[in-house]
Design an enzyme around this catalytic site. Structure first.
Site, short mmCIF file in Angstrom:
data_model
loop_
_atom_site.label_atom_id
_atom_site.label_comp_id
_atom_site.label_asym_id
_atom_site.label_seq_id
_atom_site.Cartn_x
_atom_site.Cartn_y
_atom_site.Cartn_z
CG HIS A 1 -0.26 10.72 -0.81
ND1 HIS A 1 1.62 10.53 -0.75
CD2 HIS A 1 -0.69 10.55 0.44
CE1 HIS A 1 1.16 10.72 1.03
NE2 HIS A 1 0.26 10.30 0.99
CE LYS B 1 1.69 4.49 6.36
NZ LYS B 1 2.09 5.54 7.74
CB SER C 1 3.16 0.54 5.66
OG SER C 1 3.50 1.56 5.91
#
Length: 302
Positions: free
Chosen positions: A115, A55, A145
């Protein structure tokens, strides 16, 4: 009514993927199960990797990169959803597929996504001297987020209420680990590897300038008209309505946009709507300690 809510909550939690740890970093169990394959993934010298903490502007950057590679041809970038165009190497959802398998089946040159913190990145990416784009976002907005993303994404743990999630995020008990370690690890690595380190806030403030930076890094020379076109098509409002970029192609059993849209606000400073005064003070104190050993700085508002 309360009993129904309790029942719904239990069903919701049962539907979610279980989690486990890979070297102290929380990951969905399907990822843990194939960790050896992920670690041994063979990058190619012409691979381009987009890396972020979750995010932090990942999908936004993926769309920018794809449009740069297609020299602003919007129709080409509508050929498939984001997760098909740019495989997420450590991600595996039984009902959707495996990013690793997608990547291995993809012809070169490949654009891939991760990620993973730098110490869990498959070594071949650095050994092959691949170009890597890393995007970092201020942790307060990143936390908000990520919280909403976990609410709507059943492939991640249920976040609990905001107060609980605040604690989980601060202690790094969220998938992909502690934000502070993630951004610092990649920041230090950029000195030794071909890493373009970008900031979400800069991308919001001057998107055309950052798109130009990405284009130059990739090796594309684009004129002003194409840069403007890419900036327009990757603006939040346009991407939010683009089914090839807004993740509405993912089944609602996995991502439930009625809980929170995948593309929610895309703003800087939204954290002020969530942090209490006490939480903000606590966060700042914790941030000061954890970021004392780095030159990395962030903007929390414009």
């Amino acid at each position: 009514m309360a009993l129904n809510k309790m029942k719904d909550l239990k069903i919701d939690e049962m539907e979610r993927l279980t989690m486990d740890y890979v070297e102290g970093i929380l990951q969905p169990t399907p990822t843990c199960d194939i960790w050896d394959q992920i670690w041994n993934f063979q990058a190619k010298p012409d691979d381009l990797l987009i890396s972020t903490y979750p995010k932090a502007g990942t999908t936004w950057t993926q769309e920018i990169v794809d449009l740069i590679q297609n020299e602003g041809d919007v129709e080409k970038s509508k050929r498939a959803p984001t997760h098909v165009r740019i495989p997420f190497i450590e991600w595996i959802i039984p009902s959707i597929g495996s990013g690793l398998e997608q990547a291995n089946a993809m012809p070169s040159p490949r654009t891939l996504k991760t990620h993973l913190p730098i110490h869990l990145l498959p070594p071949s990416f650095l050994e092959k001297n691949c170009k890597i784009i890393y995007i970092a976002r201020n942790p307060k907005d990143n936390m908000v987020s990520y919280y909403h993303f976990q609410r709507m994404n059943k492939a991640l743990p249920a976040p609990g209420i905001w107060e609980e999630y605040f604690e989980s995020f601060l202690s790094g008990k969220v998938c992909w680990g502690l934000w502070h370690d993630h951004v610092k690890g990649w920041w230090e690595a950029k000195v030794y590897h071909r890493i373009l380190y970008l900031f979400y806030e800069d991308m919001k403030k001057n998107p055309k300038h950052e798109i130009q930076k990405i284009a130059e890094f990739i090796g594309k020379n684009l004129d002003d008209e194409v840069l403007d076109k890419i900036a327009h098509h990757t603006s939040f409002d346009v991407m939010k309505c683009n089914p090839m970029a807004n993740y509405t192609s993912i089944p609602p059993e996995v991502m439930d946009h009625s809980i929170s849209p995948f593309m929610r606000k895309g703003s800087v400073g939204d954290w002020k709507n969530y942090f209490t005064v006490a939480q903000n003070e606590r966060f700042d104190e914790d941030y000061k300690k954890k970021m004392a050993d780095t030159s990395l700085t962030f903007r929390f508002q414009f």
